[in-house]
Write a protein that holds these residues in place. Sequence first.
Motif, PDB file in Angstrom:
ATOM      1  N   UNK A 116     100.883  34.148 -58.180  1.00 39.38           N
ATOM      2  CA  UNK A 116     101.016  34.700 -56.831  1.00 39.38           C
ATOM      3  C   UNK A 116      99.783  35.559 -56.524  1.00 39.38           C
ATOM      4  N   UNK A 117      99.229  35.362 -55.336  1.00 40.70           N
ATOM      5  CA  UNK A 117      98.105  36.152 -54.840  1.00 40.70           C
ATOM      6  C   UNK A 117      98.522  36.797 -53.531  1.00 40.70           C
ATOM      7  N   UNK A 118      98.374  38.113 -53.433  1.00 39.13           N
ATOM      8  CA  UNK A 118      98.766  38.831 -52.225  1.00 39.13           C
ATOM      9  C   UNK A 118      97.550  39.465 -51.555  1.00 39.13           C
ATOM     10  N   UNK A 119      97.529  39.420 -50.218  1.00 36.72           N
ATOM     11  CA  UNK A 119      96.499  40.086 -49.416  1.00 36.72           C
ATOM     12  C   UNK A 119      97.202  41.138 -48.561  1.00 36.72           C
ATOM     13  N   UNK A 120      97.295  42.380 -49.053  1.00 31.36           N
ATOM     14  CA  UNK A 120      98.058  43.407 -48.337  1.00 31.36           C
ATOM     15  C   UNK A 120      97.475  43.721 -46.958  1.00 31.36           C
ATOM     16  N   UNK A 121      98.366  44.102 -46.052  1.00 30.81           N
ATOM     17  CA  UNK A 121      97.966  44.525 -44.711  1.00 30.81           C
ATOM     18  C   UNK A 121      99.036  45.458 -44.163  1.00 30.81           C
ATOM     19  N   UNK A 122      98.623  46.695 -43.878  1.00 30.10           N
ATOM     20  CA  UNK A 122      99.589  47.667 -43.347  1.00 30.10           C
ATOM     21  C   UNK A 122      98.841  48.916 -42.894  1.00 30.10           C
ATOM     22  N   UNK A 123      99.553  49.797 -42.232  1.00 31.34           N
ATOM     23  CA  UNK A 123      99.001  51.080 -41.810  1.00 31.34           C
ATOM     24  C   UNK A 123      98.552  51.883 -43.034  1.00 31.34           C
ATOM     25  N   UNK A 124      97.495  52.667 -42.860  1.00 32.83           N
ATOM     26  CA  UNK A 124      96.929  53.416 -43.977  1.00 32.83           C
ATOM     27  C   UNK A 124      97.963  54.329 -44.632  1.00 32.83           C
ATOM     28  N   UNK A 125      98.840  54.939 -43.844  1.00 27.92           N
ATOM     29  CA  UNK A 125      99.830  55.844 -44.421  1.00 27.92           C
ATOM     30  C   UNK A 125     100.876  55.067 -45.234  1.00 27.92           C
ATOM     31  N   UNK A 149      93.353  45.622 -49.978  1.00 32.29           N
ATOM     32  CA  UNK A 149      92.914  45.606 -48.579  1.00 32.29           C
ATOM     33  C   UNK A 149      91.555  46.267 -48.389  1.00 32.29           C
ATOM     34  N   UNK A 150      90.969  46.026 -47.205  1.00 30.73           N
ATOM     35  CA  UNK A 150      89.727  46.671 -46.826  1.00 30.73           C
ATOM     36  C   UNK A 150      90.017  47.979 -46.105  1.00 30.73           C
ATOM     37  N   UNK A 151      88.974  48.753 -45.928  1.00 32.42           N
ATOM     38  CA  UNK A 151      89.074  50.005 -45.184  1.00 32.42           C
ATOM     39  C   UNK A 151      88.422  49.826 -43.823  1.00 32.42           C
ATOM     40  N   UNK A 163      93.530  47.433 -44.002  1.00 35.62           N
ATOM     41  CA  UNK A 163      93.175  46.214 -43.281  1.00 35.62           C
ATOM     42  C   UNK A 163      93.211  45.017 -44.232  1.00 35.62           C
ATOM     43  N   UNK A 164      93.800  43.922 -43.771  1.00 32.83           N
ATOM     44  CA  UNK A 164      93.819  42.728 -44.604  1.00 32.83           C
ATOM     45  C   UNK A 164      92.397  42.234 -44.829  1.00 32.83           C
ATOM     46  N   UNK A 165      92.108  41.772 -46.032  1.00 27.98           N
ATOM     47  CA  UNK A 165      90.798  41.213 -46.353  1.00 27.98           C
ATOM     48  C   UNK A 165      90.478  40.073 -45.399  1.00 27.98           C
ATOM     49  N   UNK A 166      89.202  39.829 -45.177  1.00 26.19           N
ATOM     50  CA  UNK A 166      88.796  38.764 -44.277  1.00 26.19           C
ATOM     51  C   UNK A 166      89.135  37.402 -44.879  1.00 26.19           C
ATOM     52  N   UNK A 239      84.345  49.019 -48.088  1.00 33.91           N
ATOM     53  CA  UNK A 239      84.769  47.680 -48.487  1.00 33.91           C
ATOM     54  C   UNK A 239      85.448  47.692 -49.843  1.00 33.91           C
ATOM     55  N   UNK A 240      86.321  46.695 -50.048  1.00 31.40           N
ATOM     56  CA  UNK A 240      86.959  46.518 -51.347  1.00 31.40           C
ATOM     57  C   UNK A 240      86.109  45.590 -52.202  1.00 31.40           C
ATOM     58  N   UNK A 241      86.173  45.784 -53.498  1.00 31.87           N
ATOM     59  CA  UNK A 241      85.406  44.935 -54.409  1.00 31.87           C
ATOM     60  C   UNK A 241      85.901  43.504 -54.301  1.00 31.87           C
TER      61      UNK A 241
END
Length: 396
Positions: A116-125, A149-151, A163-166, A239-241
């Motif tokens: 399983x590979x997840x690309x998180x996306x949600x509010x910063x808090x 996720x990205x910043x 932010x979800x990764x591109x 950016x995320x690695x």
Amino acid sequence: MSEKRILLIVGGGIAAYKSLELTRMLRKAGVAVRPILTRAGAAFVTPLSLAALAEDKVYSELFSLTDEAEMGHIELSRSADLVVVAPATADLMAKAAQGLANDLASTTLLATDKPVLMAPAMNVRMWEHAATRRNLATLTADGVAFVGPDEGAMACGEYGPGRMAEPAAIFEAIMAALGGGARPLAGKRALVTAGPTAEPIDPVRMLTNRSSGKQGYAIARALAALGAEVTLVSGPTALSAPAGVTRVDVESAREMLAACEAALPADIAVCVAAVADWRPADTSGKKLKKGSGAPEPIALVENPDILATLSRGARRPRLVVGFAAETNDLEAHAKAKLGKKGCDWIVANDVSVEGAMGGDDNTVALVSAGGIERWDRMAKDAVARRLADRIAQEFA
């Protein structure tokens, strides 16, 4: 890749629109995509658009007589080589971490025996909340892989990680997980520098520049996708690695040089970072206060030249590539830099174009002793893939 199959779970969030581009990229690469669209995800993308791009049926209901008769959620969960959750909302992560199964997406995640590979996306808090951090730790311990996720700025108006990764980054992570595609750089070690450097004036002020790091990160990701073992030496970025890349965080030019030398030996060095040419001769230990008269001038000293040092050093990589960000006389300056630095190639980057610094597109020319290749304006990810392919040709 034509025999590989992805089960794509699309969660509910504004980032769901990126799942459409991700699906297009996977199908273009020959990967089959079978989508599961959550009820919340359907509020952001339509089943019709997802089905059209995936060229497959969209599944959404756990208790569907038709779907259960034709496929069944158990078979659905095990028919793919990889399960991808994009966007992976806080809710989906929580359900997967706790083993809940009250809809098709969560039941499939619980029933699958595939990676399983997840690309998180949600509010910063939400991303920084203790509950999400616990769920992240649990899922990681369970073997779930993550990209992002990205910043950055969010639809809610806040700024930070979440932010979800591109799509390109998720695509590369998927290809790496599948072990797919040609890997002509397998066994090669690559060093990439990216982002700005920051030279302190006092504890709160610094000399820096507008580099976002996007191009360097994209190149690190593209080289890793071709099989290289990549070390990314990064100045301060949001950016995320990239997946499969070792990132070393630095701030100043001297720190960046030290990190680069520690990463040697390498077969390839791509110096994309916008390194400050100068730094303050003295750094104040206290915040400099504004006086009643003109401020004291700041004396500057020259920073080490990282590209020239790598190009002329005893442990010189076989191929050294530099970047030249210019606002005028692009090719002339790049040719001069090629000779001065002693590197093999210069990627001349026209930063006079609106959005080049910090944007998603680039206009470049590849300058070498053999001549100049002028590339059309394209996305930074496309520039990265094209440059990585050219590098791979040198090692063929």
